[in-house]
Scaffold this active site. Structure first.
Site, PDB file in Angstrom:
ATOM      1  N   TYR A  67      10.892  35.790  60.436  1.00 36.67           N
ATOM      2  CA  TYR A  67      11.510  35.598  59.124  1.00 36.67           C
ATOM      3  C   TYR A  67      10.629  34.693  58.260  1.00 36.67           C
ATOM      4  CZ  TYR A  67      16.192  37.531  60.115  1.00 36.67           C
ATOM      5  OH  TYR A  67      17.255  38.351  60.380  1.00 36.67           O
ATOM      6  N   HIS A 125       8.190  46.583  61.314  1.00 37.54           N
ATOM      7  CA  HIS A 125       9.244  45.651  61.734  1.00 37.54           C
ATOM      8  C   HIS A 125      10.433  46.413  62.320  1.00 37.54           C
ATOM      9  CE1 HIS A 125      11.618  41.809  61.079  1.00 37.54           C
ATOM     10  NE2 HIS A 125      12.606  42.695  61.173  1.00 37.54           N
ATOM     11  N   GLU A 126      10.908  47.429  61.591  1.00 43.03           N
ATOM     12  CA  GLU A 126      12.085  48.165  62.057  1.00 43.03           C
ATOM     13  C   GLU A 126      11.772  48.998  63.300  1.00 43.03           C
ATOM     14  OE1 GLU A 126      14.715  47.194  60.937  1.00 43.03           O
ATOM     15  OE2 GLU A 126      14.084  46.274  59.059  1.00 43.03           O
ATOM     16  N   HIS A 173      11.868  46.790  66.290  1.00 36.27           N
ATOM     17  CA  HIS A 173      13.255  46.600  66.728  1.00 36.27           C
ATOM     18  C   HIS A 173      13.679  47.757  67.630  1.00 36.27           C
ATOM     19  CE1 HIS A 173      14.569  42.994  64.848  1.00 36.27           C
ATOM     20  NE2 HIS A 173      14.561  43.431  63.592  1.00 36.27           N
ATOM     21  N   HIS A 178      13.694  39.236  66.711  1.00 35.10           N
ATOM     22  CA  HIS A 178      12.952  38.447  65.732  1.00 35.10           C
ATOM     23  C   HIS A 178      12.218  37.311  66.436  1.00 35.10           C
ATOM     24  CE1 HIS A 178      15.942  40.094  62.656  1.00 35.10           C
ATOM     25  NE2 HIS A 178      14.757  40.576  62.326  1.00 35.10           N
TER      26      HIS A 178
END
Length: 601
Positions: free
Chosen positions: A112, A53-54, A57, A63
């Site tokens: 999310y 996930h990071e 980014h 997101h």
């Protein structure tokens, strides 16, 4: 140390599924600093899906629920969001979007969860399609569309560590060749009378193709080969993992051999067969498709050969193979397949264990599943073995990774569930006994081995609630009634240190022009090195030097992508109060002298 192991595992998933590679829990969006940026992966974030996930980014992803078209797929409940956190749910304008036409993805690792930033009054995100309400925010790994979007963003369609997949879809052989010696041959079929009744790809109940060779008509010693296309290793590590499913309906004396043929160059048409067969499958008849892994180490152009060999017994069936994957990441160290899993889960209270296995260092271990009706746990256990008197005890700083395999046929589209822990000195019982001490010392007898020797087992350690039957319905964790679990037992996670002390330092600095060197050391891979200090009256320099050693002919040269860190130790007694001075560099292909000779060769 534990987090480092998780990050390395996440990086391998990027290499396997995308064109992205890396030089060696928050991140800014995109490349905001010209010389790189910091990703924060701290306590509580040491999971593969969070690392992915990071990193996404950092690679430019927003997101998923921030997409400009998100209102067609989810409803944001603004009244349930914590005050001051509303900005996390802002939409990204279409001209800034990185979606590149990919569909909205409830499975995205960038989505999310339903209760993200809730103030306690209820969910903050409601999916328009209710069956995805408990899917969003999944904690598995990157989804198929995450990878599609990543490759579109970086304008590539290749991968770093994936070689091939073949499920024989639409009756194609994926460029494979067939040859035989005797009255046997591999055939493309949709079913076999004596089993299997279906291919593995389309289970349950589909109609698809797989390869089958009958051993009923051949003579003892007859063979039939199924050969993949020639492939070229993509990575310098020379590690490949072959994964496939097989079904055996023949006689116990029949054998399925796996070997590779390597080619010197493009003009080499015959290649050289490895003298030793890499793996062989001897087994009784199976009632389910069985997963099998084979570790390869090809260094040149190569092809994999599946060779069925007729045994001495009378056969009414043969061998079948399907869903072949080949990739350049490490194979699982130990696999446990449990057939008719739902029945086992709901009706048994017994424990099911894998066979005993040895780690690369010589530690004996196994892992098993414990069943509780609607959920189950996975555990590992150190066992007594042949090398116990040569090993360090307790067995500390080894990382264990459990995996529940998503049996989606193409490994690039799989989303496995994982859980890892790293053994350490704090894993102790109330009496101070470490869970990972020598099983002969702290354990009890658990079974008798093939040599009629008593085997001792240490403490079971794992996760009581690894998964539930309900969760297993979400992906292909159950396929044809079977569930597959793997365990990786990583070697000692360590940072290699070479210590160097110089007494009467000020006198040495001011009066000597000699160089002072450390003793010769070996890295964990086998590279020999030393480091030293050069003195110039008022200042000094630190240098490292590779040396010849005992393992030079087994190593990769030049010695690239290894990080060296010099440190001048602050000798304040309490290490928490120390403030050391450090300098690091990483060896690379640009470290050359004017003649182009590698400085680190």
């Amino acid at each position: 140390i534990h987090t480092k192991g998780i990050i390395l595992r996440a990086l391998d998933q990027f290499r396997l599924k995308s064109c992205i590679d890396f030089k060696q829990c928050y991140s800014y969006i995109g490349r905001v600093n010209p010389n790189g940026q910091v990703l924060s992966i701290g306590a509580g974030c040491e999971y593969v899906h969070i690392v992915e996930h990071e990193m996404l980014h950092a690679l430019g992803f927003y997101h998923e629920q921030s997409r400009y078209d998100r209102d067609d797929y989810v409803t944001i409940v603004w009244d349930n969001i914590l005050k001051g956190r509303e900005y996390n749910f802002n939409k990204v304008p279409s001209d800034e979007s990185t979606t590149h036409g990919t569909p909205y993805d409830y499975w995205s690792v960038m989505h999310y969860s339903k209760d993200a930033f809730t103030n306690g009054n209820g969910s903050t995100i409601i999916t328009i399609d209710p069956k995805f309400q408990d899917i969003i925010g999944q904690s598995l790994e990157m989804s198929y569309y995450d990878v599609q979007e990543l490759n579109l963003l970086y304008k590539c369609n290749s991968t770093i560590a994936f070689n091939m997949y073949c499920g024989f879809s639409n009756g194609t052989l994926c460029g494979m060749d067939r040859c035989s010696q005797g009255n046997m041959s591999w055939e493309l079929v949709t079913q076999v009378i004596t089993g299997p009744s279906s291919d593995h790809t389309t289970l349950p109940g589909g109609i698809g193709y797989f390869m089958h060779v009958s051993t009923a008509a051949g003579q003892e010693g007859d063979t039939a080969q199924l050969e993949t296309q020639r492939m070229t290793p993509k990575r310098d590590c020379h590690i490949q993992c072959l994964q496939f499913y097989y079904y055996h309906s023949g006689d116990e004396s029949d054998v399925l051999n796996i070997w590779i043929r390597e080619f010197k160059n493009e003009q080499d048409s015959t290649g050289t067969r490895h003298i030793k067969t890499i793996d062989s499958i001897f087994c009784s008849k199976t009632s389910h498709w069985k997963l099998h892994h084979v570790s390869l180490n090809a260094t040149k152009n190569f092809q994999v050969v599946f060779e069925a060999q007729n045994g001495v017994g009378r056969s009414t069936g043969g061998f079948s193979v399907d869903d072949i994957n080949l990739h350049e990441t490490e194979c699982p160290h130990l696999t446990l397949q449990i057939d008719d899993f739902q029945t086992v889960l709901e009706t048994t209270t017994a424990r099911i264990y894998s066979s005993r296995q040895y780690s690369s260092e010589g530690y004996a271990f196994r892992f098993g599943a414990l069943f509780f009706g609607t959920h189950f746990g996975l555990y590992m256990q150190l066992l007594s073995g042949d090398y116990d008197d040569q090993l360090d005890w307790p067995c500390l700083r080894r990382q264990m990774t459990f995996q529940m395999l998503d049996q989606t046929p193409n490994i690039q589209q799989q989303m496995a569930k994982r859980w890892s822990f790293t053994t350490n000195e704090y894993h102790v019982d109330p009496n101070g006994v470490n869970y990972f001490d020598n099983p002969r010392k702290i354990g009890s007898a658990v079974f008798t081995d093939e040599n009629n020797k008593q085997v001792y087992g240490g403490i079971l350690y794992g996760l009581y609630r690894f998964s539930t039957l309900e969760e297993m319905q979400n992906r292909e964790f159950l396929k044809g009634g079977s569930a597959v679990f793997t365990l990786n037992f990583q070697g000692k996670l360590r940072i290699l240190l070479s210590n160097f002390r110089i007494d009467d330092f000020q006198t040495v600095l001011e009066t000597t022009t000699a160089r002072i060197y450390s003793s010769r050391q070996y890295s964990s891979e086998g590279y020999a090195f030393q480091f030293g200090a050069f003195f110039f009256g008022t200042h000094f320099g630190l240098y490292m030097q590779l040396l010849s050693g005992d393992y030079d002919d087994q190593l990769d040269w030049p010695c690239l992508r290894r990080q060296m860190t010099f440190q001048m130790l602050d000798q304040t007694p309490n290490i928490q109060q120390q403030m050391a001075k450090r300098w690091s560099f990483t060896t690379n292909e640009y470290h050359v002298n004017p003649n182009g000779k590698g400085v680190k060769t």
